[in-house]
Write an enzyme that holds these catalytic residues in place. Structure first.
Site, mmCIF file in Angstrom:
data_model
loop_
_atom_site.group_PDB
_atom_site.id
_atom_site.type_symbol
_atom_site.label_atom_id
_atom_site.label_comp_id
_atom_site.label_asym_id
_atom_site.label_seq_id
_atom_site.Cartn_x
_atom_site.Cartn_y
_atom_site.Cartn_z
ATOM 1 N N PHE A 20 -5.696 -6.066 0.799
ATOM 2 C CA PHE A 20 -5.223 -4.871 -0.251
ATOM 3 C C PHE A 20 -6.198 -3.861 -0.073
ATOM 4 O O PHE A 20 -5.763 -2.733 -0.970
ATOM 5 C CB PHE A 20 -5.353 -5.412 -1.669
ATOM 6 C CG PHE A 20 -4.458 -6.830 -1.630
ATOM 7 C CD1 PHE A 20 -3.211 -6.960 -1.599
ATOM 8 C CD2 PHE A 20 -5.019 -8.103 -2.044
ATOM 9 C CE1 PHE A 20 -2.510 -8.045 -1.543
ATOM 10 C CE2 PHE A 20 -4.580 -9.252 -2.153
ATOM 11 C CZ PHE A 20 -3.191 -9.256 -1.877
ATOM 12 N N ARG B 112 -4.231 11.466 0.788
ATOM 13 C CA ARG B 112 -2.793 10.861 0.502
ATOM 14 C C ARG B 112 -2.390 11.316 -0.990
ATOM 15 O O ARG B 112 -1.163 11.249 -1.221
ATOM 16 C CB ARG B 112 -3.089 9.252 0.709
ATOM 17 C CG ARG B 112 -1.655 8.819 1.251
ATOM 18 C CD ARG B 112 -1.577 7.249 1.307
ATOM 19 N NE ARG B 112 -1.395 7.333 2.897
ATOM 20 C CZ ARG B 112 -0.320 7.482 3.533
ATOM 21 N NH1 ARG B 112 1.062 7.575 2.912
ATOM 22 N NH2 ARG B 112 -0.370 6.880 4.886
ATOM 23 N N ALA C 173 -2.364 1.385 5.785
ATOM 24 C CA ALA C 173 -1.379 2.407 6.035
ATOM 25 C C ALA C 173 -0.016 1.811 6.190
ATOM 26 O O ALA C 173 0.956 2.320 6.518
ATOM 27 C CB ALA C 173 -1.764 3.427 6.871
ATOM 28 N N GLU D 45 -10.812 -2.914 4.255
ATOM 29 C CA GLU D 45 -10.582 -1.802 5.235
ATOM 30 C C GLU D 45 -11.964 -1.285 5.747
ATOM 31 O O GLU D 45 -12.224 -1.330 7.066
ATOM 32 C CB GLU D 45 -9.785 -0.688 4.798
ATOM 33 C CG GLU D 45 -9.213 0.260 6.131
ATOM 34 C CD GLU D 45 -8.398 1.473 5.594
ATOM 35 O OE1 GLU D 45 -7.679 1.135 4.333
ATOM 36 O OE2 GLU D 45 -8.282 2.171 6.186
ATOM 37 N N GLN E 235 -10.339 -5.898 7.403
ATOM 38 C CA GLN E 235 -9.054 -5.495 7.961
ATOM 39 C C GLN E 235 -9.394 -4.631 9.127
ATOM 40 O O GLN E 235 -8.599 -4.001 9.867
ATOM 41 C CB GLN E 235 -8.526 -4.660 6.887
ATOM 42 C CG GLN E 235 -7.976 -5.277 5.513
ATOM 43 C CD GLN E 235 -7.396 -4.572 4.331
ATOM 44 O OE1 GLN E 235 -8.155 -4.469 3.382
ATOM 45 N NE2 GLN E 235 -6.708 -3.623 4.818
ATOM 46 N N GLU F 81 2.818 -1.389 1.331
ATOM 47 C CA GLU F 81 2.407 -0.490 -0.029
ATOM 48 C C GLU F 81 3.361 -0.068 -0.796
ATOM 49 O O GLU F 81 3.307 -0.059 -1.911
ATOM 50 C CB GLU F 81 1.647 0.735 0.447
ATOM 51 C CG GLU F 81 -0.058 0.226 1.364
ATOM 52 C CD GLU F 81 -0.450 1.193 2.000
ATOM 53 O OE1 GLU F 81 -0.047 1.581 3.077
ATOM 54 O OE2 GLU F 81 -1.552 1.777 1.601
ATOM 55 N N PHE G 41 -3.367 3.559 -1.534
ATOM 56 C CA PHE G 41 -4.184 4.664 -0.733
ATOM 57 C C PHE G 41 -4.336 5.987 -1.419
ATOM 58 O O PHE G 41 -4.152 7.071 -1.010
ATOM 59 C CB PHE G 41 -3.979 4.653 0.636
ATOM 60 C CG PHE G 41 -5.215 5.017 1.512
ATOM 61 C CD1 PHE G 41 -5.885 3.941 1.809
ATOM 62 C CD2 PHE G 41 -5.337 6.319 1.988
ATOM 63 C CE1 PHE G 41 -7.283 4.323 2.590
ATOM 64 C CE2 PHE G 41 -6.537 6.475 2.709
ATOM 65 C CZ PHE G 41 -7.419 5.563 3.035
ATOM 66 N N THR H 7 -2.653 9.020 8.012
ATOM 67 C CA THR H 7 -2.864 10.636 7.798
ATOM 68 C C THR H 7 -3.578 11.289 8.903
ATOM 69 O O THR H 7 -3.684 12.348 9.136
ATOM 70 C CB THR H 7 -3.148 11.271 6.448
ATOM 71 O OG1 THR H 7 -4.143 10.467 6.147
ATOM 72 C CG2 THR H 7 -1.923 10.708 5.329
ATOM 73 N N ARG I 294 -3.903 -0.610 -1.679
ATOM 74 C CA ARG I 294 -2.729 -0.602 -1.590
ATOM 75 C C ARG I 294 -2.077 0.745 -2.156
ATOM 76 O O ARG I 294 -2.178 0.959 -3.459
ATOM 77 C CB ARG I 294 -1.946 -1.802 -2.264
ATOM 78 C CG ARG I 294 -0.705 -2.213 -1.742
ATOM 79 C CD ARG I 294 -0.343 -3.592 -2.242
ATOM 80 N NE ARG I 294 0.757 -4.045 -1.559
ATOM 81 C CZ ARG I 294 1.279 -5.340 -1.815
ATOM 82 N NH1 ARG I 294 0.718 -6.193 -2.735
ATOM 83 N NH2 ARG I 294 2.206 -5.897 -0.995
HETATM 84 N N1 MTE Z 1 -0.070 -8.265 1.465
HETATM 85 C C1 MTE Z 1 -0.739 -9.567 1.149
HETATM 86 N N2 MTE Z 1 -0.139 -10.597 1.093
HETATM 87 N N3 MTE Z 1 -2.118 -9.421 1.265
HETATM 88 C C2 MTE Z 1 -2.686 -8.033 1.379
HETATM 89 O O1 MTE Z 1 -3.937 -8.013 1.578
HETATM 90 N N4 MTE Z 1 -2.519 -5.829 1.701
HETATM 91 C C3 MTE Z 1 -1.448 -4.406 1.502
HETATM 92 C C4 MTE Z 1 0.120 -4.787 2.176
HETATM 93 N N5 MTE Z 1 0.478 -6.095 1.785
HETATM 94 C C5 MTE Z 1 -1.887 -6.935 1.481
HETATM 95 C C6 MTE Z 1 -0.464 -7.112 1.693
HETATM 96 C C7 MTE Z 1 -2.130 -3.293 2.004
HETATM 97 S S1 MTE Z 1 -3.110 -2.508 1.164
HETATM 98 C C8 MTE Z 1 -1.435 -2.850 3.306
HETATM 99 S S2 MTE Z 1 -2.088 -1.281 3.993
HETATM 100 C C9 MTE Z 1 -0.352 -3.705 4.102
HETATM 101 O O2 MTE Z 1 -0.178 -4.740 3.497
HETATM 102 C C10 MTE Z 1 -1.102 -3.822 5.544
HETATM 103 O O3 MTE Z 1 -0.450 -4.676 6.284
HETATM 104 P P1 MTE Z 1 0.956 -3.994 7.117
HETATM 105 O O4 MTE Z 1 0.490 -2.859 7.921
HETATM 106 O O5 MTE Z 1 1.017 -5.130 8.125
HETATM 107 O O6 MTE Z 1 2.012 -3.738 6.103
HETATM 108 MO MO1 MOS Z 2 -4.161 -0.755 2.644
HETATM 109 S S1 MOS Z 2 -4.500 0.313 1.147
HETATM 110 O O1 MOS Z 2 -3.890 0.902 3.518
HETATM 111 O O2 MOS Z 2 -5.320 -1.187 3.379
#
Ligand code: MTE
Ligand code: MOS
Length: 773
Positions: free
Chosen positions: A230, A312, A510, A234, A199, A713, A346, A441, A344
């Site tokens: 998820f 957070r 985030a 990161e 990520q 999230e 955090f 944050t 997810r």
């Molecule tokens: N959705 C899918 N399908 N796969 C993922 O790994 N990660 C989640 C969320 N949704 C994730 C997901 C997490 S932890 C975050 S922070 C956000 O997607 C990141 O992507 P965005 O900033 O584009 O929402």
């Molecule tokens: Mo999502 S826990 O901020 O990668």
């Protein structure tokens, strides 16, 4: 601006996904001579390395070399926030699964056989797995932090009722379908390209450079997409990427490492387990006057992202409620588990669980539904969060709409009727409001970048700092381009995330990737569009501001001109005007002062309310989630298919965390739930029978990309409601049970709580059960 892109556009990856043509790390065609890396990891959670004998392993067929800490040319250090984590253990091991050596072999099989032949002698040292024990011994990752508002000390005297208690929430395995992995390739002049399932491509690049004692411009990190992250990738994708790069550095050969599931589960950190205390005070009207919480975060053996996750937790400790007097303290406790990491939400979910538990405890004692307390305390616009930001609240709107739309009174009656009629099955219902702040944050991380090229044939290519991991960020970025240029989506391609094309990226995390990188893309496209309009004006001999480009055609004052998109692009190029733009975006107005613990850290908040109903089987302890009915604040969704998918996935993941997913480490710090046979995640049979999501479509201004609020999230936290719905069902069966707040509510725990050893049942009832069995 005319919108030509439908808001129900399918995820652009769905076509290659269903054909099996999407490229993940393991699908990258391998270069001739590729070698395979496999880590040898510590069998003990804490100890001093007395000896490491590689002789037998190195003699195994196909083994090329075995690397240890001594082979690291730069710093043996991968800690992102705090430099407290070695890539390869040098003198001590701090968790079971900590990499100690790296076997590089001609085949994966040869490498795996050789790993088994490594002999390590470790002098064991005391192992801590419990965060409270770590805190008591002064084992803290960072100094504790406290968020305060009002005057908690004098507030207790004003309260009519005060309740105290403790809670536990367990960790959670990310279980991305694609395990961690990387592939490093030697490039000319000693440079290295790393394909990484990460990520955070820049984190991999930066850390690789410092471990290998190279410059960042010699390390190219490229990420096409992830099979899920998820949060687990990161920070924790770096180790594998750098291990491959280390081998490439020495051997000048391509080196690949794709972890097996059990290695991944054993060697990587998870969602942080928390142990917490609460004290809540209410007045006669159910207003929460005072709330105090202490959080003990189980950080694991190194900082990783724990300090940020802990922060957070504090930000979200009052969920979507206004509480005038708050004191929340958090400790990040160093234990001997693998370093726990982003997941997810955090840390937000862990904080929110505690105040929901406090409310449930108060409601039980007062003999009222928790929703009476929840609804009386929802944030209103202008209310202050404990960290000083004023709310632009949709909490009441979401709650009211949920009650109306889903007819909460009828649902409650259904549950009551069912419970009156049934002895062996009980239903439970809970409401779960959420409030989640959008922005990193750490203020400086809120930056996005985008590089847009219009080619001379009129097609468009886009690179951003965002990583696609199934959440559909590439689809949203493509929509941004299609909207600004008013161009057919088929003429736009989003390319891999690459540190040579986009520098100094923040991780995709985030929930802010679409906002930050989408806005940067919007800025880049607007700049190019402006140039195109100027050229069109000159070509057509009209002022540029009379030009409009719509669906591939060029208009002046609303009249179709002789130019179309393709002609205009060529003419712009011929006039030697740039068809490329690199843009930067950072949300305005955000700031935070950690010395005062006050500021305006979030660009905006996302709100919502869910009603969750469950049915438990009082003989077997098993249960089903009947329905999750939600009103969710999407702002103005730019892609309803993607956003609904994010909601559904988040909800199921949240329910999994709260109900069935149980991570078990033994006292020695060994992961017992180390495979999918012992770690249960929601499957198609255990997902809610119904998920309904209604969009609270607010036309209000916000800082989201095209006002389409971040969605990655927040929905996970609706899953917390499943825990309280199960709790209510247990109470319907056994009203006097004193249920600890100990998530997840596994079927085993649920069964034990239905028949706690102390409960005396009358003969008649016992007879009934015997008959039923
Ligand atoms: N959705 C899918 N399908 N796969 C993922 O790994 N990660 C989640 C969320 N949704 C994730 C997901 C997490 S932890 C975050 S922070 C956000 O997607 C990141 O992507 P965005 O900033 O584009 O929402
Ligand atoms: Mo999502 S826990 O901020 O990668």
């Amino acid at each position: 601006m005319k919108i030509c892109v439908p808001t129900n556009m399918k995820n652009i990856d769905s076509y290659t996904h269903v054909r099996g043509e999407s490229v993940y790390l393991d699908d990258i065609p391998l270069l001739k001579g590729t070698l395979y890396a496999i880590a040898f990891d510590s069998p003990l959670a804490h100890g001093k390395i007395i000896s490491l004998d590689l002789s037998e392993a190195i003699a195994m067929p196909g083994v090329v070399r075995i690397f240890t800490a001594k082979d690291i040319p730069g710093e043996n250090q991968i800690g992102g926030i705090i430099p407290d984590e070695e890539l390869l253990a040098s003198t001590h091991v701090h968790f079971c699964g900590m990499p100690v050596a790296l076997v590089v072999a001609e085949s994966e099989e040869a490498g795996r056989l050789a790993v088994k032949k490594i002999n390590i002698n470790i002098e064991p040292l005391p192992v801590i797995t419990d965060p409270r024990e770590a805190q008591a011994k002064g084992e803290l990752i960072v100094a504790p932090r406290t968020f305060q508002m009002g005057d908690i000390a004098s507030a207790w005297a004003q309260c009519d009722q005060i309740f105290e208690g403790s809670t536990e929430t367990n960790g959670q395995e990310h279980l991305y379908i694609e395990t961690q992995g990387a592939y490093a390739i030697p490039m000319e002049n000693g440079a290295i390209r790393i394909y990484s399932s990460t990520q955070g491509p820049t984190a991999v690049q930066r850390t690789a450079a410092s471990v290998l004692h190279m410059s960042m411009h010699e390390i190219e990190v490229d990420t096409t997409r992830l099979g899920g992250g998820f949060g687990g990738k990161e920070d924790q994708a770096s180790a594998w990427a750098i291990l491959c790069a280390l081998a490439t550095y020495h051997l000048k050969k391509p080196v690949k490492y794709a972890l097996h599931r059990m290695e991944d589960m054993r060697m990587t950190g998870k969602r942080h387990p928390y142990s917490s205390d609460f004290k809540i005070g209410l007045d006669k009207n159910m207003k929460i006057l005072a709330y105090e919480a202490t959080f003990y975060q189980n950080a694991g053996a190194a900082a990783d992202l724990s300090p940020a996750v802990m922060e957070r937790t504090l930000f979200h400790c009052t969920n979507s409620y206004f509480v005038p007097n708050v004191k929340a303290t958090a400790y990040s406790c160093r234990t001997h588990l693998p370093p726990n990491t982003a997941f997810r939400g955090f840390g937000g979910p862990q904080g929110m669980f505690v105040i929901e538990a406090a409310i449930a405890k108060a409601a039980d004692a007062l003999g009222i539904p928790a929703s009476d307390i929840q609804s009386a305390n929802l944030l209103r616009t202008g209310d202050e969060f404990p960290y000083g930001q004023a709310a632009e609240s949709e909490a009441n709107e979401c709650w009211k709409k949920t009650e109306e739309l889903y007819n909460i009174n009828a649902l409650r009656r259904e549950v009551e009727d069912f419970n009156n009629k049934n002895k062996l099955h009980k239903k439970g219902l809970a409401l779960m409001p959420i409030c989640f702040g959008i922005s990193f944050t750490k203020t400086r991380m809120n930056q996005g970048r985008s590089l847009v090229h219009v080619y001379t044939d009129g097609s468009v290519s886009v690179s951003t700092g965002a990583v696609e991991m199934g959440q559909g960020v590439n689809t949203k970025i493509l929509q941004v381009v299609a909207r600004v240029f008013s161009l057919d989506p088929n003429r736009i391609k989003i390319h891999s995330t690459n540190t040579y094309r986009i520098a100094n990226t923040s991780p995709t995390a985030a929930s802010a990737a679409a906002d930050l990188n989408g806005k940067a893309t919007e800025i880049a496209c607007l700049e190019i569009l402006n140039r195109l309009k100027i050229v069109a004006g000159e070509e057509l001999n009209v002022p540029a501001d009379t030009i409009e480009i719509k669906e591939g055609k060029v208009y002046t004052n609303g009249q179709l001109s002789i130019l179309n998109w393709d002609d205009l692009v060529i003419r712009t190029f011929t006039r030697r005007v740039s068809l490329s733009e690199h843009a930067h975006y950072t949300p305005p107005g955000i700031h935070f002062d950690p010395a005062k613990e006050k500021g305006h850290p979030f660009a905006y908040h996302v709100y919502g309310t869910a009603i969750i109903t469950v049915t438990i089987d009082c003989l077997r302890g098993i249960y089903e989630v009947d329905s999750v009915k939600v009103v969710h604040d999407f702002g103005t969704s730019m892609n309803t298919i993607v956003d609904l998918g994010q909601c559904e996935g988040g909800i199921v993941q949240g329910i999994g965390w709260m109900t069935m997913e149980e991570i078990v480490y033994d006292k020695e710090g060994k992961l017992r739930s180390n495979a999918l046979s012992t770690y249960k995640v929601p499957d198609i049979y255990s997902v809610p029978k119904e998920i309904t999501i209604h969009a609270l479509d607010t036309k209000k201004d916000n800082l989201a990309v095209f006002r389409s609020k971040a969605v990655g999230e927040p929905p996970l936290m609706y899953g917390i409601g499943a825990y309280f719905a199960l709790r209510n069902a247990v109470k319907a069966f056994n009203p006097t049970v004193d249920l600890p707040f100990d998530a997840p509510m596994t079927p085993e725990k649920l069964l034990m709580s239905l028949y706690p050893p102390s409960t005396k049942r009358n003969k008649k009832e016992q007879g009934e059960f015997t008959q039923a069995q």
